[in-house]
Enzyme design. Structure first.
Site, PDB file in Angstrom:
ATOM      1  N   ARG A  48      24.464 -15.681  -8.101  1.00  0.00           N
ATOM      2  CA  ARG A  48      23.773 -14.871  -7.091  1.00  0.00           C
ATOM      3  C   ARG A  48      23.327 -13.528  -7.631  1.00  0.00           C
ATOM      4  O   ARG A  48      22.206 -13.084  -7.354  1.00  0.00           O
ATOM      5  CB  ARG A  48      24.681 -14.699  -5.871  1.00  0.00           C
ATOM      6  CG  ARG A  48      24.146 -13.791  -4.770  1.00  0.00           C
ATOM      7  CD  ARG A  48      22.667 -13.980  -4.451  1.00  0.00           C
ATOM      8  NE  ARG A  48      22.290 -15.351  -4.213  1.00  0.00           N
ATOM      9  CZ  ARG A  48      21.047 -15.785  -4.271  1.00  0.00           C
ATOM     10  NH1 ARG A  48      20.057 -14.970  -4.604  1.00  0.00           N
ATOM     11  NH2 ARG A  48      20.766 -17.054  -4.041  1.00  0.00           N
ATOM     12  N   LYS A  59      10.296   5.842  -4.935  1.00  0.00           N
ATOM     13  CA  LYS A  59      10.747   5.120  -3.737  1.00  0.00           C
ATOM     14  C   LYS A  59      11.383   3.791  -4.153  1.00  0.00           C
ATOM     15  O   LYS A  59      10.851   2.705  -3.909  1.00  0.00           O
ATOM     16  CB  LYS A  59       9.577   4.906  -2.777  1.00  0.00           C
ATOM     17  CG  LYS A  59       9.017   6.227  -2.237  1.00  0.00           C
ATOM     18  CD  LYS A  59       7.790   6.012  -1.375  1.00  0.00           C
ATOM     19  CE  LYS A  59       7.220   7.343  -0.892  1.00  0.00           C
ATOM     20  NZ  LYS A  59       5.988   7.187  -0.107  1.00  0.00           N
ATOM     21  N   LYS A  92       4.935  19.724  -4.705  1.00  0.00           N
ATOM     22  CA  LYS A  92       4.479  19.120  -3.464  1.00  0.00           C
ATOM     23  C   LYS A  92       4.305  20.187  -2.384  1.00  0.00           C
ATOM     24  O   LYS A  92       4.544  21.379  -2.603  1.00  0.00           O
ATOM     25  CB  LYS A  92       5.455  18.024  -3.033  1.00  0.00           C
ATOM     26  CG  LYS A  92       5.699  16.991  -4.138  1.00  0.00           C
ATOM     27  CD  LYS A  92       6.472  15.792  -3.670  1.00  0.00           C
ATOM     28  CE  LYS A  92       5.561  14.831  -2.959  1.00  0.00           C
ATOM     29  NZ  LYS A  92       6.248  13.558  -2.623  1.00  0.00           N
ATOM     30  N   GLU A 122       0.356  18.397  -6.009  1.00  0.00           N
ATOM     31  CA  GLU A 122      -0.149  17.622  -4.875  1.00  0.00           C
ATOM     32  C   GLU A 122      -1.130  18.483  -4.088  1.00  0.00           C
ATOM     33  O   GLU A 122      -0.832  19.630  -3.761  1.00  0.00           O
ATOM     34  CB  GLU A 122       1.015  17.210  -3.986  1.00  0.00           C
ATOM     35  CG  GLU A 122       0.611  16.447  -2.733  1.00  0.00           C
ATOM     36  CD  GLU A 122       1.805  16.192  -1.828  1.00  0.00           C
ATOM     37  OE1 GLU A 122       2.413  15.123  -1.942  1.00  0.00           O
ATOM     38  OE2 GLU A 122       2.131  17.096  -1.019  1.00  0.00           O
ATOM     39  N   ASP A 157      -3.850  13.607  -2.276  1.00  0.00           N
ATOM     40  CA  ASP A 157      -2.959  12.964  -1.311  1.00  0.00           C
ATOM     41  C   ASP A 157      -3.664  12.706   0.013  1.00  0.00           C
ATOM     42  O   ASP A 157      -4.086  13.636   0.696  1.00  0.00           O
ATOM     43  CB  ASP A 157      -1.721  13.843  -1.089  1.00  0.00           C
ATOM     44  CG  ASP A 157      -0.662  13.133  -0.267  1.00  0.00           C
ATOM     45  OD1 ASP A 157      -0.410  11.942  -0.525  1.00  0.00           O
ATOM     46  OD2 ASP A 157      -0.082  13.772   0.622  1.00  0.00           O
TER      47      ASP A 157
END
Length: 283
Positions: free
Chosen positions: A96, A131, A163, A196, A217
């Site tokens: 597994r 992510k 950012k 960004e 963005d």
């Protein structure tokens, strides 16, 4: 890197096996030999064969793993991508975890490749994001590469990415970029700087500060094309936001260098692969 890989595999086995694989221990006597065949049930790109091998080696170092394909290879329904031979109970115990890694990584590689194929007529490259499943980034990003795409920064430590919250807290793009350049000077580093942006005014400010990359963005396609023309190869350009199979071609055709897609790793559909095990029959 290999130490990190083995450590994660060990944690996965601790989680799954615990003190013992009680079902296998109760049913399969030690010493019974077997062979497992990894069979692909859907076309895609294979990734994670070395990881699967390391799983079995952690369970029982005497197991023999035989890859039949290379990571990054195209596979079709019915293809055998690997075999594993040796103690049957050990194969069952590792089954597994080996499949979890192999199916997830192949799913990522397959999706990445599908996106890259759509834009192969352009200079743009599909890249990943941070992510990822916590603890599995080394596997996720390897799988993206297997799919013919590229990795963005691996973590917070290998590249500056300024950012909106950084800009807001520091007061301006100029202030934020200068703080990053000062960090490089202070620590004798040469980390690249990306900013960004959400509009052309921010693009202009980023260019005036000689950054290495500008992120566009959530721009509309026409706005993105205008920004790329304005930047005019003075730095690399990344497109981010609202990227899907319907939009990626038009985004790539604006002339951006990179298109980041978080869904490559945060919304994975595993590639269907099974492990069919048979016991060796004695003559």
């Amino acid at each position: 890197m290999y130490d990190d890989l083995d450590r994660i595999i060990e944690l996965a086995l601790i989680e799954d096996v615990g003190e013992a694989d009680i079902t296998t221990e109760a049913i399969i006597p030690k010493g019974v030999k077997g062979r497992g065949i990894f069979l692909v049930k859907k076309a895609g790109i294979i990734s994670g064969l070395y990881t699967a091998e390391r799983v079995f080696k952690k369970v029982n170092d005497d197991l023999i793993f035989i890859p039949k394909k290379l990571d990054g290879s195209k596979v079709n329904y019915g293809d055998i991508v690997a075999e594993v031979e040796g103690d049957a109970s050990s194969i069952l115990t590792g089954e597994r975890i080996a499949l979890n890694f192999l199916q997830r990584m192949s799913g990522i590689a397959t999706l990445a490749n599908e996106y890259q194929q759509i834009i192969k007529h352009t200079k743009a490259k599909i890249i990943d994001t941070r992510k990822t499943v916590p603890g599995l980034r080394i596997f996720d990003k390897y799988a993206v590469k297997s799919g013919g795409c590229e990795n963005h920064r691996f973590g917070l430590y290998d590249m500056f990415l300024i950012k909106d919250n950084h800009i807001s807290l520091k007061g301006s793009i100029t202030n934020a970029v200068e703080a990053c350049k000062e960090y490089n000077r202070k620590h004798k580093k040469n980390f690249k700087i990306e900013v960004e942006t959400t509009n052309l005014q921010q693009v202009q400010e980023a260019l005036e500060n000689y950054v290495d990359m500008i992120m566009l963005d959530n721009y509309r396609i026409d706005e993105m094309a205008e920004a790329v023309k304005f930047i005019n190869n003075r730095c690399k350009v990344e497109a981010s936001g609202n990227v899907n199979f319907s939009t990626v071609k038009a985004i790539a055709e604006t002339g951006v260098d990179y298109i980041s897609i978080g869904a490559l790793t945060h919304s994975v559909k595993a590639l269907d692969i099974s492990l069919e095990i048979e016991i060796y029959k004695e003559d």
